[in-house]
Design a protein around this motif. Structure first.
Motif, PDB file in Angstrom:
ATOM      1  N   PRO A   1      18.417  -5.870 -11.842  1.00  8.66           N
ATOM      2  CA  PRO A   1      18.555  -6.643 -13.087  1.00  8.66           C
ATOM      3  C   PRO A   1      19.977  -6.652 -13.639  1.00  8.66           C
ATOM      4  O   PRO A   1      20.434  -7.668 -14.176  1.00  8.66           O
ATOM      5  CB  PRO A   1      17.599  -5.933 -14.058  1.00  8.66           C
ATOM      6  N   LEU A   2      20.702  -5.543 -13.510  1.00  9.86           N
ATOM      7  CA  LEU A   2      22.078  -5.513 -14.012  1.00  9.86           C
ATOM      8  C   LEU A   2      22.994  -6.410 -13.188  1.00  9.86           C
ATOM      9  O   LEU A   2      23.880  -7.072 -13.734  1.00  9.86           O
ATOM     10  CB  LEU A   2      22.606  -4.077 -14.044  1.00  9.86           C
TER      11      LEU A   2
ATOM     12  N   LEU B   1      14.785  -6.880  -6.967  1.00 10.06           N
ATOM     13  CA  LEU B   1      13.802  -6.929  -8.038  1.00 10.06           C
ATOM     14  C   LEU B   1      12.399  -6.547  -7.580  1.00 10.06           C
ATOM     15  O   LEU B   1      11.666  -5.885  -8.302  1.00 10.06           O
ATOM     16  CB  LEU B   1      13.766  -8.319  -8.671  1.00 10.06           C
ATOM     17  N   ASN B   2      12.019  -6.968  -6.399  1.00  8.75           N
ATOM     18  CA  ASN B   2      10.647  -6.774  -5.945  1.00  8.75           C
ATOM     19  C   ASN B   2      10.506  -5.781  -4.807  1.00  8.75           C
ATOM     20  O   ASN B   2       9.481  -5.779  -4.126  1.00  8.75           O
ATOM     21  CB  ASN B   2      10.048  -8.125  -5.528  1.00  8.75           C
TER      22      ASN B   2
ATOM     23  N   GLY C   1      26.007 -11.502 -12.983  1.00  7.60           N
ATOM     24  CA  GLY C   1      26.225 -12.807 -12.376  1.00  7.60           C
ATOM     25  C   GLY C   1      25.990 -13.945 -13.347  1.00  7.60           C
ATOM     26  O   GLY C   1      26.744 -14.918 -13.376  1.00  7.60           O
ATOM     27  N   VAL C   2      24.955 -13.817 -14.169  1.00  4.75           N
ATOM     28  CA  VAL C   2      24.663 -14.856 -15.161  1.00  4.75           C
ATOM     29  C   VAL C   2      25.775 -14.923 -16.205  1.00  4.75           C
ATOM     30  O   VAL C   2      26.176 -16.016 -16.628  1.00  4.75           O
ATOM     31  CB  VAL C   2      23.279 -14.615 -15.805  1.00  4.75           C
TER      32      VAL C   2
ATOM     33  N   ILE D   1      24.368 -12.388  -8.337  1.00  6.43           N
ATOM     34  CA  ILE D   1      22.985 -12.873  -8.439  1.00  6.43           C
ATOM     35  C   ILE D   1      22.265 -12.728  -7.099  1.00  6.43           C
ATOM     36  O   ILE D   1      21.128 -12.243  -7.040  1.00  6.43           O
ATOM     37  CB  ILE D   1      22.955 -14.323  -8.950  1.00  6.43           C
ATOM     38  N   SER D   2      22.931 -13.105  -6.011  1.00  2.88           N
ATOM     39  CA  SER D   2      22.276 -13.010  -4.698  1.00  2.88           C
ATOM     40  C   SER D   2      22.081 -11.560  -4.252  1.00  2.88           C
ATOM     41  O   SER D   2      21.181 -11.279  -3.463  1.00  2.88           O
ATOM     42  CB  SER D   2      23.064 -13.802  -3.646  1.00  2.88           C
ATOM     43  N   ALA D   3      22.896 -10.647  -4.749  1.00  5.60           N
ATOM     44  CA  ALA D   3      22.690  -9.236  -4.431  1.00  5.60           C
ATOM     45  C   ALA D   3      21.556  -8.645  -5.262  1.00  5.60           C
ATOM     46  O   ALA D   3      20.845  -7.750  -4.808  1.00  5.60           O
ATOM     47  CB  ALA D   3      23.972  -8.446  -4.669  1.00  5.60           C
ATOM     48  N   GLY D   4      21.372  -9.138  -6.468  1.00  2.78           N
ATOM     49  CA  GLY D   4      20.370  -8.569  -7.364  1.00  2.78           C
ATOM     50  C   GLY D   4      18.959  -9.060  -7.123  1.00  2.78           C
ATOM     51  O   GLY D   4      17.994  -8.302  -7.299  1.00  2.78           O
TER      52      GLY D   4
END
Length: 177
Positions: free
Chosen positions: A87-88, A57-58, A93-94, A50-53
């Motif tokens: 997003p992947l 995103l922006n 992570g989710v 999650i912290s890598a993704g």
């Protein structure tokens, strides 16, 4: 005795203390330690993905440039991957965080880590001075390339944690393990 019990008491637990391989890890304390390692592996890798993704995103332009710097993909594929990777990573992570398809998502994460390691090793072997674009995709303005060995070692630790979750997932608090 068998693990199913005895003839006289079929529901009884078998005494496995004398069986080969029995010892510390087969006891209650050993199982708790293994569970703690499994929990750490699952939740830490959820945090990593999650912290890598999120930063990706922006910041499409910098991500595209970071991917193109590897000199592996065409500009089209660099652009496409820059749109998909963030997003992947968050989705993976989710899945780990919520405990959905733990083994399957960890297998995919393991393969992705192998691909990341191969990509970084390839750039290192070809003498490219790049920034991996893993967690911080801001352009490297000080002219220093990443420390390839440290990056590969870090990714090997992430690979080991992902593989641990494949073989011994922490299913507590999992929605659909």
């Amino acid at each position: 005795m068998t693990s199913a019990g005895t003839r006289e008491n079929p529901g009884a637990e078998a005494d496995v203390s004398s069986s080969p391989g029995a010892g510390f890890w087969s006891g209650r304390t050993g199982q708790r330690i293994l569970d703690a390692i499994s929990a750490f592996a699952r939740f830490y890798m959820a945090y990593v993905w999650i912290s890598a993704g999120i930063p990706k995103l922006n910041d499409h332009m910098n991500m595209t440039q970071a991917i193109a710097a590897y000199e592996i993909f065409t500009p089209y594929w660099s652009d496409l991957l820059a749109r998909l990777i963030g997003p992947l990573e968050i989705a993976g992570g989710v899945l780990l965080l919520l405990g959905i398809f733990l083994r399957q998502s960890s297998k995919v994460a393991s393969w992705v880590m192998v691909l990341f390691i191969v990509g970084v090793a390839s750039a290192w072997a070809r003498g490219l001075a790049i920034d991996c674009g893993c967690f911080n995709i801001e352009p490297n303005t000080d002219g220093q390339a990443m420390d390839y060995l440290i990056t590969i070692l870090r990714d090997l630790v992430f690979l080991a944690l992902s593989l641990w979750t494949v073989y011994r997932p922490f299913k507590r608090f999992a929605l659909y393990p």
